[in-house]
Motif scaffolding. Structure first.
Motif, mmCIF file in Angstrom:
data_model
loop_
_atom_site.group_PDB
_atom_site.id
_atom_site.type_symbol
_atom_site.label_atom_id
_atom_site.label_comp_id
_atom_site.label_asym_id
_atom_site.label_seq_id
_atom_site.Cartn_x
_atom_site.Cartn_y
_atom_site.Cartn_z
ATOM 1 N N LYS A 68 45.069 -9.434 -3.530
ATOM 2 C CA LYS A 68 46.181 -9.972 -2.747
ATOM 3 C C LYS A 68 46.315 -9.167 -1.465
ATOM 4 C CE LYS A 68 50.241 -10.172 -4.207
ATOM 5 N NZ LYS A 68 51.411 -9.835 -5.036
ATOM 6 N N PRO A 69 46.620 -9.841 -0.349
ATOM 7 C CA PRO A 69 46.858 -9.075 0.878
ATOM 8 C C PRO A 69 48.106 -8.207 0.709
ATOM 9 C CG PRO A 69 46.724 -11.454 1.322
ATOM 10 C CD PRO A 69 46.762 -11.296 -0.147
ATOM 11 N N ARG A 70 48.144 -7.121 1.454
ATOM 12 C CA ARG A 70 49.313 -6.245 1.416
ATOM 13 C C ARG A 70 50.132 -6.460 2.673
ATOM 14 N NH1 ARG A 70 48.091 -1.937 -2.379
ATOM 15 N NH2 ARG A 70 46.053 -2.461 -3.256
ATOM 16 N N LEU A 71 51.448 -6.545 2.501
ATOM 17 C CA LEU A 71 52.326 -6.845 3.632
ATOM 18 C C LEU A 71 53.491 -5.883 3.648
ATOM 19 C CD1 LEU A 71 52.528 -10.677 2.973
ATOM 20 C CD2 LEU A 71 51.294 -9.614 4.850
ATOM 21 N N LYS A 72 53.913 -5.517 4.868
ATOM 22 C CA LYS A 72 55.160 -4.751 5.002
ATOM 23 C C LYS A 72 56.030 -5.509 5.981
ATOM 24 C CE LYS A 72 55.169 0.154 4.107
ATOM 25 N NZ LYS A 72 54.530 1.381 4.532
ATOM 26 N N VAL A 73 56.988 -6.245 5.433
ATOM 27 C CA VAL A 73 57.922 -7.028 6.247
ATOM 28 C C VAL A 73 59.323 -6.665 5.776
ATOM 29 C CG1 VAL A 73 58.628 -9.344 6.954
ATOM 30 C CG2 VAL A 73 56.251 -8.919 6.294
ATOM 31 N N PRO A 74 60.238 -6.361 6.708
ATOM 32 C CA PRO A 74 61.597 -6.048 6.241
ATOM 33 C C PRO A 74 62.206 -7.252 5.509
ATOM 34 C CG PRO A 74 61.356 -5.610 8.596
ATOM 35 C CD PRO A 74 60.098 -6.259 8.145
ATOM 36 N N ASN A 92 37.508 -13.639 10.390
ATOM 37 C CA ASN A 92 37.392 -13.844 11.829
ATOM 38 C C ASN A 92 38.702 -14.311 12.471
ATOM 39 O OD1 ASN A 92 37.529 -16.790 11.637
ATOM 40 N ND2 ASN A 92 35.445 -16.674 10.841
ATOM 41 N N ARG A 93 39.698 -14.662 11.639
ATOM 42 C CA ARG A 93 40.947 -15.128 12.227
ATOM 43 C C ARG A 93 42.125 -14.793 11.335
ATOM 44 N NH1 ARG A 93 43.505 -17.296 16.246
ATOM 45 N NH2 ARG A 93 44.987 -18.982 15.923
ATOM 46 N N PHE A 94 43.201 -14.365 11.977
ATOM 47 C CA PHE A 94 44.453 -14.052 11.293
ATOM 48 C C PHE A 94 45.576 -14.787 12.016
ATOM 49 C CE2 PHE A 94 47.804 -11.670 9.313
ATOM 50 C CZ PHE A 94 48.769 -11.498 10.299
ATOM 51 N N THR A 95 46.473 -15.375 11.243
ATOM 52 C CA THR A 95 47.611 -16.024 11.897
ATOM 53 C C THR A 95 48.911 -15.630 11.210
ATOM 54 O OG1 THR A 95 47.621 -17.988 10.483
ATOM 55 C CG2 THR A 95 46.200 -18.057 12.435
ATOM 56 N N CYS A 96 49.987 -15.621 12.005
ATOM 57 C CA CYS A 96 51.321 -15.387 11.460
ATOM 58 C C CYS A 96 52.257 -16.408 12.089
ATOM 59 C CB CYS A 96 51.799 -13.972 11.767
ATOM 60 S SG CYS A 96 53.555 -13.723 11.389
ATOM 61 N N GLU A 97 52.944 -17.144 11.227
ATOM 62 C CA GLU A 97 53.916 -18.132 11.700
ATOM 63 C C GLU A 97 55.269 -17.840 11.082
ATOM 64 O OE1 GLU A 97 51.053 -22.102 11.790
ATOM 65 O OE2 GLU A 97 52.660 -21.898 10.301
ATOM 66 N N PHE A 98 56.320 -18.270 11.745
ATOM 67 C CA PHE A 98 57.649 -18.175 11.167
ATOM 68 C C PHE A 98 58.247 -19.573 11.135
ATOM 69 C CE2 PHE A 98 61.305 -16.029 9.686
ATOM 70 C CZ PHE A 98 62.414 -16.656 10.221
ATOM 71 N N ASP A 99 58.525 -20.079 9.923
ATOM 72 C CA ASP A 99 59.029 -21.442 9.764
ATOM 73 C C ASP A 99 58.205 -22.421 10.604
ATOM 74 O OD1 ASP A 99 62.634 -20.802 9.339
ATOM 75 O OD2 ASP A 99 60.911 -20.612 7.992
ATOM 76 N N SER A 133 47.901 -16.032 7.278
ATOM 77 C CA SER A 133 46.612 -16.547 6.784
ATOM 78 C C SER A 133 45.475 -15.696 7.309
ATOM 79 C CB SER A 133 46.413 -18.006 7.220
ATOM 80 O OG SER A 133 45.948 -18.052 8.555
ATOM 81 N N TRP A 134 44.462 -15.554 6.478
ATOM 82 C CA TRP A 134 43.234 -14.852 6.844
ATOM 83 C C TRP A 134 42.072 -15.783 6.565
ATOM 84 C CZ3 TRP A 134 47.406 -12.838 4.398
ATOM 85 C CH2 TRP A 134 47.950 -11.627 4.882
ATOM 86 N N THR A 150 46.200 -17.015 1.947
ATOM 87 C CA THR A 150 47.523 -17.076 2.580
ATOM 88 C C THR A 150 48.514 -16.231 1.806
ATOM 89 O OG1 THR A 150 48.117 -19.021 1.289
ATOM 90 C CG2 THR A 150 47.144 -19.401 3.467
ATOM 91 N N ALA A 151 49.603 -15.886 2.470
ATOM 92 C CA ALA A 151 50.684 -15.129 1.835
ATOM 93 C C ALA A 151 51.965 -15.445 2.590
ATOM 94 C CB ALA A 151 50.397 -13.636 1.879
ATOM 95 N N GLU A 152 53.113 -15.207 1.922
ATOM 96 C CA GLU A 152 54.399 -15.461 2.567
ATOM 97 C C GLU A 152 55.373 -14.331 2.292
ATOM 98 O OE1 GLU A 152 54.779 -20.151 1.665
ATOM 99 O OE2 GLU A 152 56.360 -18.857 0.824
ATOM 100 N N GLU A 153 56.306 -14.156 3.203
ATOM 101 C CA GLU A 153 57.406 -13.226 2.972
ATOM 102 C C GLU A 153 58.668 -13.850 3.559
ATOM 103 O OE1 GLU A 153 55.812 -9.973 0.876
ATOM 104 O OE2 GLU A 153 57.889 -10.209 1.572
#
Lengths: 150, 107, 413
Positions: free
Chosen positions: B4-10, B48-55, B89-90, B99-102
């Motif tokens: 699993k990817p590791r995430l640090k999001v408040p 080769n690609r990473f994305t971060c979206e919010f809603d 997403s990676w 993919t992962a979500e926080e």
């Protein structure tokens, strides 16, 4: 593909030289490939020196994982934000390192990652703003030579 | 890409706050430069690609090259104005996407 | 036969829990037969394959003796200074001179070291050819305490090559000119480790902790897991790793955590975790991690532990290999200096971070592999990881780190 003119290479070189270090990263061909990569990004437009802070160690104890942080001075508002940050290497087998895409929602024009360096070289960063301007800076990283030989 | 990817999001933030996000995924990032014992090139295989979206809205993304170190780490910022969900997403060279979500609560 | 050993082991452990207040704890079950690591021992792929059996190892003395007197030269030296300049910078010739010396323009003055004096003006120092030749050939004839490898006596350079080096040294008459300030070892700031080694976002070595927690509860064919007997690892092992390595009377040697894990697992759950395997390292990281913050406190007071410590001290000071270095040459006499672009750490303050993640290799190393690699690098034959000499050396090293607090896994290049 549009040829990069000698003048553009000199403009970019001059920017780097103004930062106070010499080209020490080896064959000019690598710097040339990096310049071509940058020219693709800027469409041939001149990138001005400024607004960019590059955090890289002066000496990397090994080239396998070197922490990099790029900060671009920008209000990051809808009318004026950094949309792209390009990181290019002058001494790796290939020049591309990363292309970061930002939006006003990024809040700060900061990106950090860990990179690989094949040898002592310059890392060049070019930022593009939503107003169509380009800024650049470069930093020399010495990749250390091990003590004991083999 | 088994782990699993590791995430640090408040988990919480104030309206308008600019928060820091750290992401890490275990991946060899095979550069395509290394040779095996018989001298043959080990084929390139990287994220080769990473994305971060919010809603659903793009916040930050990155096109990555083999010069990115193994276990690619990406740290960036996001300004949050309301509660919602970050989606990450990676994408691997072979097309697989992790993919992962926080979620974050914004007051 | 194995089941009865296991049953006995489990029974002993359970008995031990009950007897704790009344008696001293029973010894943990250990497999005392056989080796704890692969035999025959093979060097890792990518490590040099040369055989150094003609030189000292930690297990035997074999190096040729130092000459009693300097060699007399019949004629002045004729050498090629250009070839000499190439030789002093050649890393394949045992590190090269630049590992320890600044030498004017040699090697582009690219990150030379400063273990030895700056030789950039030795051409003006008024030294005779014969003196220069012998200093390179075997400096022990002038300084028995020298750290200089005996380049001639140990066959690293032949006479003509030493002539070429001397010819080059005689051309050195001006201070080195460095391209950047960090190239100058006198101005280069020592590295400071700022990475948060216990943050899994920073240190992949920390991922071993999660893996180990799963391994800990995984039952083997025997039906047992570590958890069967040790149900509260955070409590039980809160300081254990900080008391290791320890003298083990049943094996007549010092056992470190890694070897203990191998032999204890074999004698209890039957898990097969030889030293320097991924599983063994994962458990070693975990067992050290559980004792993070605990102060290193090893027993060297009396009897066999004390004798082991004394042996370890002798081994740490024994000249090894073709390059003729003792551990204490680099990590004592030359500590806090640069060899080429790498900083020589002192003996205190590194052991407390082992096992450590190595970013250059993308893997965890335990202390025994560190010992082995140091040896191979100085051109000495290494020993198998469970060698009793490594146990003595590790006990000596741990004793020199008494008072340090564990912080494992470390992170290093």
């Amino acid at each position: 593909m549009r040829q990069v003119s000698r003048r553009e290479i000199i403009v970019l070189s001059a920017g780097a030289a103004a930062a106070g270090f010499a080209w020490t990263s080896g064959a000019f061909a690598d710097a040339k490939e990096a310049a071509e990569e940058i020219a693709k990004f800027t469409g041939g437009k001149t990138a001005e020196k400024g607004k960019i802070a590059i955090e890289l160690p002066e000496i990397a104890e090994n080239g396998n994982t070197v922490p990099l942080m790029v900060t671009v001075n920008s209000p990051m508002q809808d009318k004026d934000y950094v949309s792209d940050i390009l990181v290019v290497s002058e001494g790796n087998p290939r020049p591309g390192v990363a292309h970061f895409h930002l939006t006003p929602m990024s809040g700060k024009a900061i990106a950090s990652t860990r990179i690989r360096l094949a040898a002592t070289q310059n890392i060049v960063v070019v930022a593009k703003t939503s107003t169509g301007q380009f800024f650049t800076d470069a930093k020399l990283v010495k990749v250390t030579i091990g003590g004991c030989g083999g | 890409m088994a782990e699993k990817p590791r995430l640090k999001v408040p988990k919480e933030a104030k309206k308008g706050e600019v928060i820091e996000i750290k992401t890490l995924i275990a991946h060899i990032m095979e550069s395509g430069q290394r040779k095996d014992k018989d001298g043959k090139i080990i084929p390139r295989k990287i994220i080769n690609r990473f994305t971060c979206e919010f809603d659903g809205k793009p916040v930050f993304s990155a096109d990555l090259e083999p010069a990115i170190a193994a276990n690619p780490y990406l740290q960036f910022f996001a300004q949050v104005n309301e509660s919602g969900t970050f989606k990450f997403s990676w994408t691997d060279d072979d097309g697989t996407v992790v993919t992962a979500e926080e979620k974050i609560t914004v007051a | 036969m194995r089941i009865s050993v296991l049953a006995a082991g489990v029974a002993l452990a359970l008995l031990g829990a009950g007897f704790a207040a009344a008696q001293s704890k029973p010894l943990p079950p250990l497999d005392t037969k056989g080796d704890a690591a692969a035999r025959p021992w093979h060097r890792y792929s990518g490590w040099p394959t040369r055989d150094y059996s003609k030189f000292n190892t930690l297990a035997k003395l074999a190096s040729p003796p130092a000459p009693k007197e300097p060699r007399k030269l019949d004629a002045p030296i004729t050498g090629d200074p250009k070839h000499g300049a190439a030789l002093v910078a050649d890393r394949s010739r045992g590190g090269s001179c630049l590992a320890c010396h600044v030498m004017g323009p040699a090697g582009g003055a690219n990150l030379p070291g400063n273990v030895g004096p700056d030789l950039s003006e030795i051409g003006n120092a008024g030294r005779e050819d014969e003196w220069l030749f012998n200093y390179v050939y075997d400096a022990r004839v002038y300084n028995p305490e020298t750290v200089m490898p005996p380049w001639g006596t140990h066959g690293l350079f032949n006479d003509q090559e030493i002539n070429d080096i001397v010819a080059f040294l005689k051309t050195l008459k001006a201070p080195a000119s460095f391209k950047t300030e960090v190239d100058n070892p006198e101005k280069r700031p020592p590295p400071v480790e700022k990475r948060a080694n216990l943050d899994p976002m920073e240190n992949p070595g920390m991922w071993a902790v999660e893996k180990a927690q799963a391994m800990y509860k995984t039952r083997t064919a025997s039906g047992f897991s570590c958890y069967t007997c040790h149900t509260e690892p955070e409590k039980s092992f809160k300081a254990w790793a900080a008391t290791m390595p320890k003298w083990e009377p049943r094996l007549d040697k010092v056992l470190g955590v890694e070897e203990f894990v191998t032999r204890h697992a074999r004698a209890t759950t039957g898990a097969d975790w030889p030293m320097e395997t991924a599983e063994n390292r994962t458990m070693s990281v975990y067992l050290h991690y559980l004792a993070n913050g605990a102060t290193i406190d090893v027993d060297t007071a009396n009897g066999p532990p004390k004798a082991a410590y004394m042996r370890g001290e002798e081994l740490a000071n024994r000249k090894l290999g073709q390059l003729n270095f003792a551990c204490m040459d680099c990590h004592g006499k030359s500590a806090d200096h640069w060899i080429r672009g790498q900083w020589l750490g002192e003996q205190r303050g590194q052991y407390d971070h082992f096992p450590t993640w190595r970013t250059s290799l993308q893997t965890v190393w335990d202390i025994r592999q560190r010992f082995q690699w140091c040896q191979v690098n100085i051109r000495a034959d290494e020993l198998p990881p469970d060698a009793k000499e490594y146990g003595d050396l590790e006990l000596y090293l741990a004793a020199k780190n008494v008072g340090q607090k564990l912080s494992v896994p470390g992170i290093r290049h």
